[in-house]
Design an enzyme around this catalytic site. Sequence first.
Site, PDB file in Angstrom:
ATOM      1  N   ARG A  54     -10.325   1.315   7.052  1.00 58.00           N
ATOM      2  CA  ARG A  54      -9.914  -0.041   7.391  1.00 58.00           C
ATOM      3  C   ARG A  54     -11.052  -0.840   8.014  1.00 58.00           C
ATOM      4  O   ARG A  54     -10.892  -2.022   8.284  1.00 58.00           O
ATOM      5  CB  ARG A  54      -8.794   0.030   8.412  1.00 58.00           C
ATOM      6  CG  ARG A  54      -7.577  -0.764   7.898  1.00 58.00           C
ATOM      7  CD  ARG A  54      -6.393  -0.176   8.352  1.00 58.00           C
ATOM      8  NE  ARG A  54      -5.229  -0.959   8.510  1.00 58.00           N
ATOM      9  CZ  ARG A  54      -4.055  -0.505   8.105  1.00 58.00           C
ATOM     10  NH1 ARG A  54      -3.953   0.629   7.471  1.00 58.00           N
ATOM     11  NH2 ARG A  54      -2.985  -1.203   8.348  1.00 58.00           N
ATOM     12  N   ARG A  82      10.698  -1.414  12.549  1.00 60.35           N
ATOM     13  CA  ARG A  82       9.409  -0.860  12.985  1.00 60.35           C
ATOM     14  C   ARG A  82       8.846  -1.726  14.106  1.00 60.35           C
ATOM     15  O   ARG A  82       8.894  -2.956  14.015  1.00 60.35           O
ATOM     16  CB  ARG A  82       8.452  -0.851  11.776  1.00 60.35           C
ATOM     17  CG  ARG A  82       7.618   0.396  11.716  1.00 60.35           C
ATOM     18  CD  ARG A  82       6.854   0.454  10.431  1.00 60.35           C
ATOM     19  NE  ARG A  82       5.566  -0.211  10.528  1.00 60.35           N
ATOM     20  CZ  ARG A  82       4.657  -0.179   9.582  1.00 60.35           C
ATOM     21  NH1 ARG A  82       4.880   0.471   8.457  1.00 60.35           N
ATOM     22  NH2 ARG A  82       3.517  -0.795   9.741  1.00 60.35           N
ATOM     23  N   LYS A 108       0.836  -1.223   0.000  1.00 55.41           N
ATOM     24  CA  LYS A 108       0.000   0.000   0.000  1.00 55.41           C
ATOM     25  C   LYS A 108       0.858   1.255   0.000  1.00 55.41           C
ATOM     26  O   LYS A 108       0.669   2.143  -0.825  1.00 55.41           O
ATOM     27  CB  LYS A 108      -0.928   0.034   1.225  1.00 55.41           C
ATOM     28  CG  LYS A 108      -1.930  -1.088   1.302  1.00 55.41           C
ATOM     29  CD  LYS A 108      -2.883  -0.907   2.460  1.00 55.41           C
ATOM     30  CE  LYS A 108      -2.200  -0.933   3.816  1.00 55.41           C
ATOM     31  NZ  LYS A 108      -1.746  -2.275   4.208  1.00 55.41           N
ATOM     32  N   ARG A 124      -1.965  -8.724  12.799  1.00 53.08           N
ATOM     33  CA  ARG A 124      -2.408  -7.756  11.774  1.00 53.08           C
ATOM     34  C   ARG A 124      -3.085  -8.466  10.610  1.00 53.08           C
ATOM     35  O   ARG A 124      -4.049  -7.959  10.034  1.00 53.08           O
ATOM     36  CB  ARG A 124      -1.213  -6.924  11.276  1.00 53.08           C
ATOM     37  CG  ARG A 124      -0.871  -5.790  12.230  1.00 53.08           C
ATOM     38  CD  ARG A 124       0.602  -5.436  12.203  1.00 53.08           C
ATOM     39  NE  ARG A 124       1.024  -4.827  10.975  1.00 53.08           N
ATOM     40  CZ  ARG A 124       2.298  -4.782  10.561  1.00 53.08           C
ATOM     41  NH1 ARG A 124       3.251  -5.330  11.306  1.00 53.08           N
ATOM     42  NH2 ARG A 124       2.605  -4.188   9.448  1.00 53.08           N
ATOM     43  N   ARG A 154      11.361  -5.982   6.160  1.00 50.48           N
ATOM     44  CA  ARG A 154      11.365  -4.576   6.588  1.00 50.48           C
ATOM     45  C   ARG A 154      11.819  -4.477   8.043  1.00 50.48           C
ATOM     46  O   ARG A 154      12.529  -3.538   8.407  1.00 50.48           O
ATOM     47  CB  ARG A 154       9.965  -3.965   6.424  1.00 50.48           C
ATOM     48  CG  ARG A 154       9.944  -2.495   6.813  1.00 50.48           C
ATOM     49  CD  ARG A 154       8.675  -1.800   6.403  1.00 50.48           C
ATOM     50  NE  ARG A 154       7.514  -2.323   7.115  1.00 50.48           N
ATOM     51  CZ  ARG A 154       6.268  -1.976   6.851  1.00 50.48           C
ATOM     52  NH1 ARG A 154       5.999  -1.136   5.867  1.00 50.48           N
ATOM     53  NH2 ARG A 154       5.268  -2.477   7.544  1.00 50.48           N
TER      54      ARG A 154
END
Length: 187
Positions: free
Chosen positions: A88, A133, A13, A144, A127
Amino acid sequence: MYVMILGAPGSGKGTQGKLLAEHLGIPQVSTGDLLRAAVRDGTPLGRQAKGYMDQGLLVPDDVIIGLIREILDSAGARSGVLMDGFPRTVPQAEAVDRLLAAKHAKVDHVALLEVDEAELVKRLLGRAAKEGRSDDNLQSITQRLKVFHEQTAPLIAYYERQGVVRRVPGMGDIDAIQQRLRKAVAA
Ligand code: B4P
């Protein structure tokens, strides 16, 4: 033009949204980026959001809907926005529809990035290794993905009823995916 990028965590996204927004000449707005900035700055919004984000849960709708109202009312959003990571949930989508209707506008395209689950996990762990993160760890990623299937996937049917869903295969090369997206929103 109001365009939304819909997809599971790790579907691209943010990556694709940035490129598509540049191509369309509209601002890209990511609720994830705004929330992470609020956490970094220690604002009241950030303090409210941090616990939910770290656990892989959605930040409550009443908090997000206020943020979405600010985004859509901002001067930069007058001729359109690329919505990255919002809405969402169905209540968020209903709020977007109401706010846009008040401006005599509507969601024009919902680009749905479709990516296999194993690839999603691989990208997010990749990532994690690069950027660290705080929600890119296996426990939060699993949560998630569950949240996506339970709370966000129902938006596909919601927007299919409006005839605006454009399904885009999200596997493979970033540039190739971008070309597919550009075609999908030009149709
Ligand atoms: P987001 O910031 O939206 O995070 P995300 O779903 O993980 O997607 P992101 O856009 O960052 O990653 P992308 O797929 O581009 O949300 C984070 C959290 O904020 C949520 O869990 C929630 O708590 C909260 N939140 C945000 N919005 C909310 C809302 N509206 N309501 C409630 N809560 C909200 O990229 C992932 C990785 O894949 C990157 O490393 C990228 O480089 C890589 N990648 C992308 N495309 C690739 C490709 N084609 N090949 C290989 N790698 C690729």
